[in-house]
Design a protein around this motif. Structure first.
Motif, PDB file in Angstrom:
ATOM      1  N   HIS A  23      40.188  38.289  37.230  1.00 29.37           N
ATOM      2  CA  HIS A  23      41.034  38.917  36.228  1.00 29.37           C
ATOM      3  C   HIS A  23      40.165  39.832  35.369  1.00 29.37           C
ATOM      4  CE1 HIS A  23      44.813  36.748  36.801  1.00 29.37           C
ATOM      5  NE2 HIS A  23      44.090  35.679  37.077  1.00 29.37           N
ATOM      6  N   TRP A  24      40.777  40.912  34.903  1.00 29.38           N
ATOM      7  CA  TRP A  24      40.041  41.800  34.021  1.00 29.38           C
ATOM      8  C   TRP A  24      39.944  41.196  32.620  1.00 29.38           C
ATOM      9  CZ3 TRP A  24      37.354  45.618  35.996  1.00 29.38           C
ATOM     10  CH2 TRP A  24      37.717  46.119  37.242  1.00 29.38           C
ATOM     11  N   GLN A  73      36.520  52.641  31.573  1.00 28.49           N
ATOM     12  CA  GLN A  73      37.762  53.402  31.540  1.00 28.49           C
ATOM     13  C   GLN A  73      37.825  54.177  30.243  1.00 28.49           C
ATOM     14  OE1 GLN A  73      41.386  51.130  32.113  1.00 28.49           O
ATOM     15  NE2 GLN A  73      42.474  52.968  32.802  1.00 28.49           N
ATOM     16  N   GLY A  93      37.041  43.680  27.910  1.00 33.22           N
ATOM     17  CA  GLY A  93      36.128  44.818  27.885  1.00 33.22           C
ATOM     18  C   GLY A  93      35.412  44.925  26.556  1.00 33.22           C
ATOM     19  N   TYR A 103      33.925  47.249  31.381  1.00 34.50           N
ATOM     20  CA  TYR A 103      34.339  45.966  31.933  1.00 34.50           C
ATOM     21  C   TYR A 103      33.366  45.551  33.035  1.00 34.50           C
ATOM     22  CZ  TYR A 103      38.916  47.536  30.159  1.00 34.50           C
ATOM     23  OH  TYR A 103      39.962  48.011  29.388  1.00 34.50           O
ATOM     24  N   CYS A 104      33.310  44.254  33.288  1.00 36.11           N
ATOM     25  CA  CYS A 104      32.621  43.823  34.498  1.00 36.11           C
ATOM     26  C   CYS A 104      33.596  43.045  35.372  1.00 36.11           C
ATOM     27  CB  CYS A 104      31.368  43.005  34.188  1.00 36.11           C
ATOM     28  SG  CYS A 104      31.672  41.299  33.750  1.00 36.11           S
ATOM     29  N   ASN A 105      33.296  43.008  36.629  1.00 40.60           N
ATOM     30  CA  ASN A 105      34.101  42.298  37.617  1.00 40.60           C
ATOM     31  C   ASN A 105      33.267  42.233  38.883  1.00 40.60           C
ATOM     32  OD1 ASN A 105      36.338  41.262  39.162  1.00 40.60           O
ATOM     33  ND2 ASN A 105      37.716  42.301  37.752  1.00 40.60           N
ATOM     34  N   TYR A 138      32.276  48.514  35.222  1.00 40.62           N
ATOM     35  CA  TYR A 138      33.275  49.559  35.312  1.00 40.62           C
ATOM     36  C   TYR A 138      33.496  50.137  33.910  1.00 40.62           C
ATOM     37  CZ  TYR A 138      34.580  47.022  39.618  1.00 40.62           C
ATOM     38  OH  TYR A 138      34.582  46.394  40.836  1.00 40.62           O
ATOM     39  N   ALA A 179      36.624  43.581  42.619  1.00 37.29           N
ATOM     40  CA  ALA A 179      37.599  43.293  41.558  1.00 37.29           C
ATOM     41  C   ALA A 179      38.427  42.042  41.850  1.00 37.29           C
ATOM     42  CB  ALA A 179      38.509  44.495  41.320  1.00 37.29           C
ATOM     43  N   ARG A 223      40.056  53.780  35.695  1.00 36.64           N
ATOM     44  CA  ARG A 223      38.860  52.943  35.652  1.00 36.64           C
ATOM     45  C   ARG A 223      37.939  53.332  36.804  1.00 36.64           C
ATOM     46  NH1 ARG A 223      40.834  47.266  35.382  1.00 36.64           N
ATOM     47  NH2 ARG A 223      41.064  47.695  33.166  1.00 36.64           N
ATOM     48  N   GLN A 277      37.956  34.990  34.228  1.00 41.36           N
ATOM     49  CA  GLN A 277      38.059  36.196  33.414  1.00 41.36           C
ATOM     50  C   GLN A 277      36.716  36.431  32.741  1.00 41.36           C
ATOM     51  OE1 GLN A 277      40.651  36.327  29.826  1.00 41.36           O
ATOM     52  NE2 GLN A 277      41.537  38.148  30.779  1.00 41.36           N
ATOM     53  N   CYS A 314      27.760  40.506  30.242  1.00 47.34           N
ATOM     54  CA  CYS A 314      29.026  39.989  30.767  1.00 47.34           C
ATOM     55  C   CYS A 314      28.771  38.638  31.406  1.00 47.34           C
ATOM     56  CB  CYS A 314      29.610  40.954  31.783  1.00 47.34           C
ATOM     57  SG  CYS A 314      31.017  40.266  32.689  1.00 47.34           S
TER      58      CYS A 314
END
Length: 114
Positions: A103-104, A39, A107, A94-96, A37, A100, A45, A3, A22
């Protein structure tokens, strides 16, 4: 379960700048294409920028020329330098991985307002 942990958001005036960070504590972080990302309220998102394991970058049309994504593999960290911020950049960021896979995280809130 990986995460990512995002930080660096805040309240900024239009035209201002922020730098988001991040960290993703994942093995072999360097092999992942990583993305930022965002949202906004009531919206889906969206991917705003990504950076490949080789350092190539790509940006959404709305952020190109204003945002810069970078990475430090030794620190397992990806950054997003945001300049010339606009009210429409207001969102939770957010980063991922670019696909993706993680896990998110929670943010980090970016608010652009006068």
């Amino acid at each position: 379960q990986v995460q990512p942990v995002e930080s660096g958001g805040g309240l900024v005036h239009p035209g201002g700048s922020l730098r988001l960070s991040c960290t993703a504590s994942v093995s072999f972080f360097s092999i992942y294409t990583m993305g930022w990302y965002r949202q906004a309220p009531g919206k889906q998102r969206e991917l705003v920028a990504f950076i490949t394991n080789g350092g190539s970058t790509n940006y959404a049309a709305s952020t190109k020329g204003r945002f810069t994504i970078s990475r430090d593999n030794a620190k397992k960290t990806v950054y997003l330098q945001m300049n010339s911020l606009k009210p429409e950049d207001t969102a939770v960021y957010y980063c991922n991985s670019a696909s993706a896979e993680f896990h998110w995280g929670q943010g980090t809130q970016v608010t652009v307002s006068s």
